[in-house]
Scaffold this motif. Sequence first.
Motif, PDB file in Angstrom:
ATOM      1  N   ARG A 198       0.836  -1.195   0.000  1.00 51.47           N
ATOM      2  CA  ARG A 198       0.000   0.000   0.000  1.00 51.47           C
ATOM      3  C   ARG A 198       0.875   1.251   0.000  1.00 51.47           C
ATOM      4  NH1 ARG A 198      -5.192  -0.950   0.961  1.00 51.47           N
ATOM      5  NH2 ARG A 198      -5.572   1.126   1.811  1.00 51.47           N
ATOM      6  N   SER A 199       0.355   2.325  -0.554  1.00 55.20           N
ATOM      7  CA  SER A 199       1.133   3.556  -0.652  1.00 55.20           C
ATOM      8  C   SER A 199       1.179   4.319   0.672  1.00 55.20           C
ATOM      9  CB  SER A 199       0.563   4.464  -1.743  1.00 55.20           C
ATOM     10  OG  SER A 199      -0.781   4.815  -1.447  1.00 55.20           O
ATOM     11  N   GLU A 200       0.190   4.072   1.550  1.00 57.42           N
ATOM     12  CA  GLU A 200       0.122   4.768   2.830  1.00 57.42           C
ATOM     13  C   GLU A 200       0.124   3.743   3.965  1.00 57.42           C
ATOM     14  OE1 GLU A 200       0.283   7.981   3.184  1.00 57.42           O
ATOM     15  OE2 GLU A 200       0.245   8.368   1.009  1.00 57.42           O
ATOM     16  N   GLN A 238     -11.518  14.623   8.750  1.00 54.67           N
ATOM     17  CA  GLN A 238     -10.632  13.891   7.852  1.00 54.67           C
ATOM     18  C   GLN A 238      -9.231  13.749   8.435  1.00 54.67           C
ATOM     19  OE1 GLN A 238     -11.519  12.284   4.906  1.00 54.67           O
ATOM     20  NE2 GLN A 238      -9.512  11.389   5.324  1.00 54.67           N
ATOM     21  N   ASP A 239      -8.722  14.821   9.041  1.00 57.72           N
ATOM     22  CA  ASP A 239      -7.391  14.758   9.653  1.00 57.72           C
ATOM     23  C   ASP A 239      -7.355  13.718  10.766  1.00 57.72           C
ATOM     24  OD1 ASP A 239      -6.527  16.745   7.947  1.00 57.72           O
ATOM     25  OD2 ASP A 239      -6.722  18.360   9.430  1.00 57.72           O
ATOM     26  N   LEU A 240      -8.415  13.630  11.553  1.00 56.00           N
ATOM     27  CA  LEU A 240      -8.469  12.652  12.639  1.00 56.00           C
ATOM     28  C   LEU A 240      -8.600  11.233  12.099  1.00 56.00           C
ATOM     29  CD1 LEU A 240     -10.755  14.712  15.016  1.00 56.00           C
ATOM     30  CD2 LEU A 240      -8.387  14.034  15.490  1.00 56.00           C
ATOM     31  N   GLN A 258      -5.855   5.957  10.892  1.00 54.11           N
ATOM     32  CA  GLN A 258      -5.386   4.981   9.911  1.00 54.11           C
ATOM     33  C   GLN A 258      -3.876   4.830   9.890  1.00 54.11           C
ATOM     34  OE1 GLN A 258      -7.371   5.936   6.036  1.00 54.11           O
ATOM     35  NE2 GLN A 258      -7.772   3.756   6.116  1.00 54.11           N
ATOM     36  N   SER A 259      -3.155   5.831  10.384  1.00 50.27           N
ATOM     37  CA  SER A 259      -1.708   5.843  10.204  1.00 50.27           C
ATOM     38  C   SER A 259      -0.934   5.303  11.389  1.00 50.27           C
ATOM     39  CB  SER A 259      -1.234   7.274   9.907  1.00 50.27           C
ATOM     40  OG  SER A 259      -1.479   8.114  11.025  1.00 50.27           O
ATOM     41  N   THR A 260      -1.634   4.794  12.405  1.00 54.25           N
ATOM     42  CA  THR A 260      -0.921   4.352  13.600  1.00 54.25           C
ATOM     43  C   THR A 260      -1.537   3.090  14.174  1.00 54.25           C
ATOM     44  OG1 THR A 260      -0.218   5.018  15.832  1.00 54.25           O
ATOM     45  CG2 THR A 260      -2.373   5.789  15.091  1.00 54.25           C
ATOM     46  N   ASP A 319      -0.967   2.760  17.543  1.00 50.33           N
ATOM     47  CA  ASP A 319      -0.925   3.172  18.942  1.00 50.33           C
ATOM     48  C   ASP A 319      -2.354   3.440  19.415  1.00 50.33           C
ATOM     49  OD1 ASP A 319      -0.751   4.639  21.353  1.00 50.33           O
ATOM     50  OD2 ASP A 319       1.247   5.381  20.821  1.00 50.33           O
ATOM     51  N   MET A 320      -2.880   2.596  20.315  1.00 51.99           N
ATOM     52  CA  MET A 320      -4.266   2.719  20.738  1.00 51.99           C
ATOM     53  C   MET A 320      -4.529   4.006  21.519  1.00 51.99           C
ATOM     54  SD  MET A 320      -5.966   0.430  19.337  1.00 51.99           S
ATOM     55  CE  MET A 320      -7.486   0.943  20.131  1.00 51.99           C
ATOM     56  N   ASP A 321      -3.537   4.537  22.193  1.00 50.92           N
ATOM     57  CA  ASP A 321      -3.744   5.811  22.889  1.00 50.92           C
ATOM     58  C   ASP A 321      -4.009   6.924  21.887  1.00 50.92           C
ATOM     59  OD1 ASP A 321      -3.455   4.740  25.407  1.00 50.92           O
ATOM     60  OD2 ASP A 321      -1.296   5.146  25.515  1.00 50.92           O
ATOM     61  N   VAL A 322      -3.243   6.930  20.811  1.00 44.54           N
ATOM     62  CA  VAL A 322      -3.435   7.941  19.762  1.00 44.54           C
ATOM     63  C   VAL A 322      -4.803   7.765  19.110  1.00 44.54           C
ATOM     64  CG1 VAL A 322      -2.586   8.790  17.531  1.00 44.54           C
ATOM     65  CG2 VAL A 322      -0.965   8.161  19.334  1.00 44.54           C
ATOM     66  N   ILE A 323      -5.158   6.508  18.835  1.00 42.22           N
ATOM     67  CA  ILE A 323      -6.452   6.213  18.202  1.00 42.22           C
ATOM     68  C   ILE A 323      -7.605   6.653  19.107  1.00 42.22           C
ATOM     69  CG2 ILE A 323      -7.981   4.324  17.495  1.00 42.22           C
ATOM     70  CD1 ILE A 323      -5.459   2.879  16.467  1.00 42.22           C
ATOM     71  N   ASN A 324      -7.531   6.308  20.395  1.00 45.01           N
ATOM     72  CA  ASN A 324      -8.596   6.674  21.324  1.00 45.01           C
ATOM     73  C   ASN A 324      -8.728   8.187  21.466  1.00 45.01           C
ATOM     74  OD1 ASN A 324      -9.366   4.036  21.895  1.00 45.01           O
ATOM     75  ND2 ASN A 324      -7.898   3.829  23.569  1.00 45.01           N
ATOM     76  N   ASN A 325      -7.609   8.893  21.482  1.00 52.79           N
ATOM     77  CA  ASN A 325      -7.643  10.354  21.575  1.00 52.79           C
ATOM     78  C   ASN A 325      -8.285  10.967  20.330  1.00 52.79           C
ATOM     79  OD1 ASN A 325      -6.437  10.439  24.105  1.00 52.79           O
ATOM     80  ND2 ASN A 325      -4.365  10.611  23.277  1.00 52.79           N
ATOM     81  N   ALA A 326      -7.998  10.372  19.175  1.00 50.86           N
ATOM     82  CA  ALA A 326      -8.589  10.880  17.936  1.00 50.86           C
ATOM     83  C   ALA A 326     -10.100  10.676  17.937  1.00 50.86           C
ATOM     84  CB  ALA A 326      -7.958  10.189  16.729  1.00 50.86           C
ATOM     85  N   TYR A 327     -10.540   9.505  18.385  1.00 58.26           N
ATOM     86  CA  TYR A 327     -11.981   9.257  18.473  1.00 58.26           C
ATOM     87  C   TYR A 327     -12.646  10.195  19.488  1.00 58.26           C
ATOM     88  CZ  TYR A 327     -12.082   5.095  15.496  1.00 58.26           C
ATOM     89  OH  TYR A 327     -12.023   4.233  14.422  1.00 58.26           O
ATOM     90  N   ALA A 328     -11.947  10.515  20.577  1.00 59.97           N
ATOM     91  CA  ALA A 328     -12.498  11.446  21.559  1.00 59.97           C
ATOM     92  C   ALA A 328     -12.716  12.819  20.937  1.00 59.97           C
ATOM     93  CB  ALA A 328     -11.567  11.547  22.763  1.00 59.97           C
TER      94      ALA A 328
END
Length: 565
Positions: free
Chosen positions: A198-200, A497-499, A504-506, A508-517
């Motif tokens: 994949r490209s990303e 979109q940025d979130l 998609q780019s990590t 790290d569940m902490d980063v993912i959970n913060n983005a969903y918050a």
Amino acid sequence: MKKLLIFVSLALILSFTLTSCTPTPTEAPAPEAAEETQPTEVPPTEAEEVDPTAEEAIEPTEAPSTEEITTAEPKGTIRIALTTDIAGIWPSNAPEWQSAIAAAAFHEGGGDWVDPETGKTEKGLILSCEASEDYKTFTFHLRPDVVFSNGEPYTADAYVYSYALFSDTSKVKIAWPWPGPDLVTVKKIDDLTVEMVRSEPTPNWCNDAFTDVVPPQYVESVGIDAFLAKPVGVGPFVVDEWVRGSHVAGHANPLYWREGYPKAANIVFKFIPDVATRVAALKTGEVDIITRLSAEDITTLENDPNIKISEYALNRVYYVAFNNLTTGIGTPIEKIEVRMVLNHAVDKQAIIDTFFSGKGRVPTGLIVPGDIGYDPDLGLEPIPYDVEKAKELLAAAGYPDGFEIGMACPDGYSAYSNDVCQAIQGYLEAVGITFTGGGVEFMDTGKFWDLEGKVGGSQLPPLFMDSWSSDGDPFGRVNGTMGETGSYRNWYDQRIQDLLDTIQSTGDMDVINNAYAEIQKIMLEDPFFIFLYQPYTFEATSVNVEGYAPLSNEYFDVWPISITE
């Protein structure tokens, strides 16, 4: 409550003067696919390796005998009532959940599964997957000795062929335009090993990889259109017939890869959109399983000794979507004050109380309890029902006398969905917002999802009712409605979109959970939908049904279901 009932009554009276769409058999939706959804490269040499003649296509390769695969003969017929007509019986061409349930009877993906007899998690068609450190290269190892129901081998060649096929939108148009723009190459390493690049970075690709793999020889023999009408897969059943507007029928796949399954010899999905007719069909023995019932619907079934009832909270959010990609451009909904008006004007709790006997909750967004990233500590509360606040904001937005706008609903989509849409009409009229044409436009479900799934954004009116379920990961629901690659996208906001890109780019569940918050906060502060309800659902089966185990997203496997004498 009283006000709601008045609004509903008025809307029902109005409905007699309107033209309402009655579901009719339709062709499977074929949303246009844009160039950006195509992979930049799929090695043609790999796809070209499969170039059979018609004679070769109908000659099954050697496959294990039925005796080697099953330990007991399948018995009986499972008869399942679906609430809407089916738009497609291949997973990639199933635009909504009822179609997806039927499609899964004939083809499956590759993920892990839980053996209902042992409770142990077992490997599916994909035995393992390795990702590179940058999450761009993925190596999949396939289960050996798996064949399609026509005997063709389920191997790396089939994967490569399928990616090439579904990437060429000039040859095939499907409801879900996979595999998406980030896929660069799909390569056969050996018969049971596939490499995807994949490209990303895509940390979840091991779980999300496209697995709607087709049998190359059969597709080359009959063509893609004939294949989608009568697909051949690796599911527990084989398609016998699909009568649009009526039913889909199939028989047990003797070459099925799960030992001892399916339990039933035959399966029939019947299309019964009217809930009263579904209930009657169960009571008379015409069907064995009915779904999407309300608390009121089950009152006639509770004391029947031949019927079993179950209830559970759905991981499904019903909402009125706003469309700023196409039809909503230049309309009042582009103003945040108006979007807040629309949320304040609708009494969501009264809708739950009136139509669902209080069995449900008002969601705060598209991420709900049980989802990855849902954070109860955020203390988020639904936007309250407040008519005076709605009128105040409407005047502040420059519409003191209200405005007119279009709204559509899929006709007979789910329990009381038509009634809810008419109630919403009454609520909005009370603050000065009226609908183009005099009322809600009720569309045939096939037409509705075809318009919603157009590449580039929904072609439905500026407001429309819909719902979306989740299997616990809300990414598909948020991205599907609002992401740049969403199959049913209707609203765009760069912050969201940025979130989504961050998620998609990590890994790290902490980063993912913060983005969903952050997504949860934005959806309340600047709503892109009227978040209506997350309902409880009730389902009923005949007492001779065993092995039926629905999940909170309404999905269920058909291969463990048996019919006892």
